[in-house]
Design a protein around this motif. Structure first.
Motif, short mmCIF file in Angstrom:
data_model
loop_
_atom_site.label_atom_id
_atom_site.label_comp_id
_atom_site.label_asym_id
_atom_site.label_seq_id
_atom_site.Cartn_x
_atom_site.Cartn_y
_atom_site.Cartn_z
N THR A 1 -6.05 -5.61 -0.15
CA THR A 1 -4.65 -5.38 -0.51
C THR A 1 -3.76 -6.39 0.20
O THR A 1 -2.78 -6.89 -0.37
CB THR A 1 -4.24 -3.95 -0.14
OG1 THR A 1 -5.03 -3.03 -0.89
CG2 THR A 1 -2.77 -3.71 -0.45
N GLY B 1 1.84 -1.17 -5.01
CA GLY B 1 2.88 -0.17 -5.16
C GLY B 1 4.25 -0.77 -4.91
O GLY B 1 4.40 -1.75 -4.18
N ASN C 1 0.82 -1.20 0.00
CA ASN C 1 0.00 0.00 0.00
C ASN C 1 0.85 1.26 0.00
O ASN C 1 1.99 1.26 0.47
CB ASN C 1 -0.89 0.02 1.24
CG ASN C 1 -2.36 -0.20 0.89
OD1 ASN C 1 -2.78 0.00 -0.24
ND2 ASN C 1 -3.14 -0.63 1.87
N ALA C 2 0.27 2.34 -0.48
CA ALA C 2 0.92 3.63 -0.38
C ALA C 2 0.92 4.10 1.07
O ALA C 2 0.06 3.72 1.87
CB ALA C 2 0.20 4.65 -1.27
N THR C 3 1.89 4.92 1.42
CA THR C 3 2.04 5.43 2.78
C THR C 3 1.17 6.66 2.98
O THR C 3 1.22 7.60 2.19
CB THR C 3 3.52 5.77 3.05
OG1 THR C 3 4.29 4.58 2.92
CG2 THR C 3 3.69 6.33 4.45
N GLY C 4 0.38 6.62 4.06
CA GLY C 4 -0.45 7.77 4.42
C GLY C 4 -0.12 8.24 5.82
O GLY C 4 0.93 7.89 6.38
N HIS D 1 6.42 5.55 -2.08
CA HIS D 1 5.15 5.88 -2.73
C HIS D 1 4.12 6.26 -1.66
O HIS D 1 3.92 5.55 -0.68
CB HIS D 1 4.64 4.75 -3.63
CG HIS D 1 4.56 3.39 -3.01
ND1 HIS D 1 5.67 2.62 -2.72
CD2 HIS D 1 3.48 2.65 -2.65
CE1 HIS D 1 5.29 1.46 -2.22
NE2 HIS D 1 3.96 1.45 -2.14
N GLN D 2 3.48 7.41 -1.89
CA GLN D 2 2.63 8.04 -0.89
C GLN D 2 1.22 8.25 -1.44
O GLN D 2 1.05 8.47 -2.63
CB GLN D 2 3.22 9.39 -0.46
CG GLN D 2 4.63 9.28 0.09
CD GLN D 2 5.38 10.60 0.04
OE1 GLN D 2 4.83 11.66 0.34
NE2 GLN D 2 6.65 10.55 -0.34
N ARG D 3 0.25 8.21 -0.54
CA ARG D 3 -1.13 8.42 -0.98
C ARG D 3 -1.65 9.80 -0.62
O ARG D 3 -2.76 10.17 -1.02
CB ARG D 3 -2.05 7.35 -0.42
CG ARG D 3 -2.33 7.41 1.05
CD ARG D 3 -3.51 6.50 1.43
NE ARG D 3 -3.83 6.60 2.84
CZ ARG D 3 -3.41 5.74 3.76
NH1 ARG D 3 -2.64 4.73 3.41
NH2 ARG D 3 -3.75 5.90 5.03
N GLU D 4 -0.86 10.56 0.15
CA GLU D 4 -1.29 11.90 0.57
C GLU D 4 -0.21 12.90 0.20
O GLU D 4 0.99 12.60 0.29
CB GLU D 4 -1.56 11.93 2.07
CG GLU D 4 -2.67 10.99 2.51
CD GLU D 4 -2.94 11.06 4.00
OE1 GLU D 4 -2.94 12.18 4.54
OE2 GLU D 4 -3.13 10.00 4.62
N SER E 1 0.88 2.96 8.26
CA SER E 1 -0.04 2.51 7.22
C SER E 1 0.17 1.02 7.00
O SER E 1 1.30 0.52 7.00
CB SER E 1 0.22 3.28 5.92
OG SER E 1 0.07 4.66 6.11
#
Length: 707
Positions: A237, A330, A201-204, A288-291, A304
């Protein structure tokens, strides 16, 4: 910085300068009680963790144990681990419990194993409290949602209700994985120059500061103020990550691995390289980031979910990226294993530059005072027999947990031979022709009455559960839960459960190969009882076991020695009074071995251990619509005594049982099984009678009250 001044001075002296803001939070989290075990590590050497079956013991994401082969000659390993997610499950019961499942499953993945079974041991405040029910329902929903979605069966566990958990529930989750020697991976970095790859997952910004949050008492406003510290899970995921991990392991692309749990990327990456004696060069902007606009601190510490950190040879990086893309995950090459310090850069500046071993292992241990509780004196209540029987059998703690486990998919994976609701689950390891028995739980009544003896009893009870299904103990992991260790009486109780669990596991020749410590389970309502959850596995030839319900045609025998006291019993919890804790058998290992032999005898029709609620609960649980029993006992102590290491055996050959226990433990004839669905008890000359429907009504209190 929440670390004490002495820690800050130590860090300043080691670095020779003021720590940066990012270093501040890294040390705060990695030197927290949750990560560094500062109060508990000095005690943990009490556990024996070695044995010829132990491949990897404590210190990695999960232990690895060789399974005895009963059919075939291919070496088979299981992984075994346990974690707690206590504070998050109070603040947000659904996400707190769900991400607890996700975390222990990723610990399994990081060893190169495929998860095959879960066990959940849960502890809540009094069932009649509305808030306790809210937490209970939310936690069970979170566990079932996440476990069912990822396709890992929940096959065992326990649920206890006790006033000591009103302000701080416990959620302890164990996982068993399956692997082979050629697929085994560890969390120890292998070589400088290898790449560090983040997959998942992307990091939030969720879960920020979760490790430090888990290392302090719960405040009165924790449900609102600490919500950002709780992670949010995505089981779909995680399922993709499980399958991607399988592909990566199958292709030999992973050199070492660590899942991202407590302290996030900073914790996983620094611990991985430190364990191998290396450093790292990491560019946080590559994550890779989600925010948008995440800071270095947030990228390092966010917890996350559904993320893994892999060490990968440079030539294999492109293939790892292809596998990640196949599963729509990701993938970031965030840096590499290096000689020297653990270094992180962000926006062209060095934000972390510290010795990795000092960061991961340098936290000083606490030297705390411990007070020992005085044993309870005998002051038994004058309770009416029928009322006491109904109160104990109908207690939410001892009652049927069908409402819980029917929400779990315990058949997925088609390995479950004996599922929830029995003494122990049995999972078929067809690769080895071996049945793997799994039991998990504790008893807060026992450890409140006597931490040391209560913990010994917890270990013996789990071993008895396994033996009742014909298996012999192989290994165990523990989750040691306590209150604020800075209180001498709390730390004394915690020390008692550590020593008691260690002593009994040693007596049973069962190595404790891993575990988890959760302290500061304290709130405005006070500390939790010292709670030593033990998850134990055992093995047997084949996958079948005698049921825990009457067949209706044999002689009933009680095997094992009664302790002659009621301390820590559900009977006293319901009727008042106190008593000393019952004595345990002098030769528990021989008792467990004899019981396993009896359970595997073809003349044995049913076996069921005696523990929570004593014979009253064991006999009630064995009654069905088509089978019952006629039993005669000397007195109420015989009915409600909870001494573990005992079991009810229904057999067509009583002499075989007497012979198996000759010189080991007493065997007492209780009466006979019947085919009329009636339980008739004669206790000290007083007769009680209940049919199967009446017993079911008593035992269905949870389902009835919630639905």
């Amino acid at each position: 910085m929440s670390l004490p001044d002495t820690d800050y001075d130590l860090i300043h002296d080691e670095l020779g300068r003021e720590p940066t803001p990012a270093e501040d939070v890294l040390f705060e989290n990695l030197w927290s009680e949750h990560c560094a075990y500062r109060s508990s590590r000095p005690l943990l050497s009490a556990f024996d963790s070695e044995g010829e079956q132990v491949v990897i013991g404590p210190g990695d994401d999960a232990a690895v144990v060789a399974v005895p082969l009963h059919d075939g000659d291919d070496e088979t390993y299981i992984t075994f681990g346990i974690e707690s997610h206590n504070h998050p499950s109070y603040v947000d019961p659904f996400d707190g419990a769900a991400t607890g499942v996700g975390g222990i499953v990723r610990d399994t993945l990081s060893m190169g194993a495929y998860p095959i079974a879960l066990a959940d041991s849960l502890y809540f405040g009094d069932f009649d409290r509305e808030h306790s029910r809210y937490l209970f329902e939310g936690v069970v929903e979170g566990i079932s949602h996440y476990g069912n979605c990822i396709g890992v069966p929940t096959v065992a566990g326990s649920v206890d209700f006790h006033e000591g958990y009103v302000g701080n529930p416990l959620v302890n989750v164990a996982c068993v994985g399956l692997t082979t020697p050629d697929r085994l991976v560890t969390a120890e970095a292998q070589e400088a120059g290898n790449k560090l790859v983040l997959v998942g997952n992307a990091t939030g910004r969720d879960g920020l500061g979760g490790a430090s949050f888990a290392s302090e008492d719960l405040a009165e406003d924790a449900e609102t103020e600490d919500r950002p510290a709780v992670q949010v899970g995505d089981p779909y995921t995680e399922k993709l990550l499980i399958e991607a991990n399988e592909d990566l392991i199958d292709e030999g692309l992973i050199l070492s691995a660590r899942d991202l749990g407590a302290a996030g990327l900073g914790g996983a990456s620094s611990e991985l390289v430190a364990k191998g004696g290396f450093g790292a060069d990491i560019d946080l902007e590559r994550v890779h980031q989600r925010e948008p606009n995440m800071s270095a601190l947030e990228i390092l510490l966010a917890e996350s979910q559904e993320r893994m950190c892999y060490e990968v040879a440079p030539d294999d990086v492109d293939r790892v990226a292809e596998v990640a893309e196949k599963y729509d995950l990701g993938c970031s090459v965030i840096g590499e294993v290096a000689e020297g310090n653990y270094v992180c850069t962000f926006d062209g500046e060095v934000v972390v530059d510290v010795p990795p071993e000092f960061l991961a292992e340098g936290a000083p241990m606490n030297d705390l005072d411990a007070e020992t509780l005085e044993p309870q004196e005998r002051a038994l209540p004058d309770a009416e027999l029928a009322e006491a029987f109904e109160a104990v059998v109908g207690s939410p703690t001892t009652a049927s947990k069908r409402w819980v486990y029917r929400q779990y998919d315990h058949e997925v994976g088609v390995r479950t031979s004996v599922g929830p609701g029995d003494d122990a689950a049995i999972v078929a390891l067809r690769e080895a022709g071996t049945g793997l028995a799994l039991s998990s739980g504790a008893n807060p009544n026992w450890t409140s009455a006597n931490p040391y003896e209560g913990a010994r009893a917890v270990a013996l009870e789990n071993a008895t559960n396994i033996a009742a299904k014909g298996a012999t103990p192989l290994t165990a992991v523990n989750c040691l839960n306590g209150g604020n260790p800075e209180k001498p009486e709390v730390y004394g109780g915690f020390k008692g459960i550590v020593d008691g669990l260690a002593d009994m596991c040693r007596t049973l020749s069962t190595p404790v190969v891993g575990g988890n410590v959760s302290l500061y389970n304290d709130s405005v309502s006070g500390p939790i009882p010292p709670t030593p959850t033990l998850a134990m596995v055992g093995t047997k030839a084949g996958y079948e076991a005698p049921p825990a319900t009457f067949a209706g045609e044999g002689t009933l025998l009680l095997v094992g020695e009664a302790g002659g006291a009621l301390g820590g019993s559900e009977y006293l919890a319901k009727t008042g009074g106190t008593d000393r804790f019952p004595g345990l058998p002098a030769n528990p290992a021989a008792v467990v071995e004899a019981l396993a032999d009896v359970a595997n005898d073809e003349s044995t029709l049913a076996t069921h251990d005696v523990s929570h609620g004593g014979l009253a609960v064991s006999l009630a649980e064995m009654v069905t619509a088509d089978s019952g029993a006629e039993v005669e006992l000397a007195d109420e102590i015989a009915l409600f005594d909870e001494t573990p290491g005992r079991a009810v055996v229904e057999t067509t050959d009583p002499d075989a049982v007497y012979e198996a226990f000759d010189g080991v433990a007493p065997v007492t004839e209780l009466g006979s099984a019947t085919s009329d669905g009636e339980l008739t008890l004669t206790v000290g000359g007083e007769e009680l009678g209940y049919d199967a429907a009446a017993i079911a009504d008593l035992r269905d209190v949870i389902e009835r009250e919630l639905e």
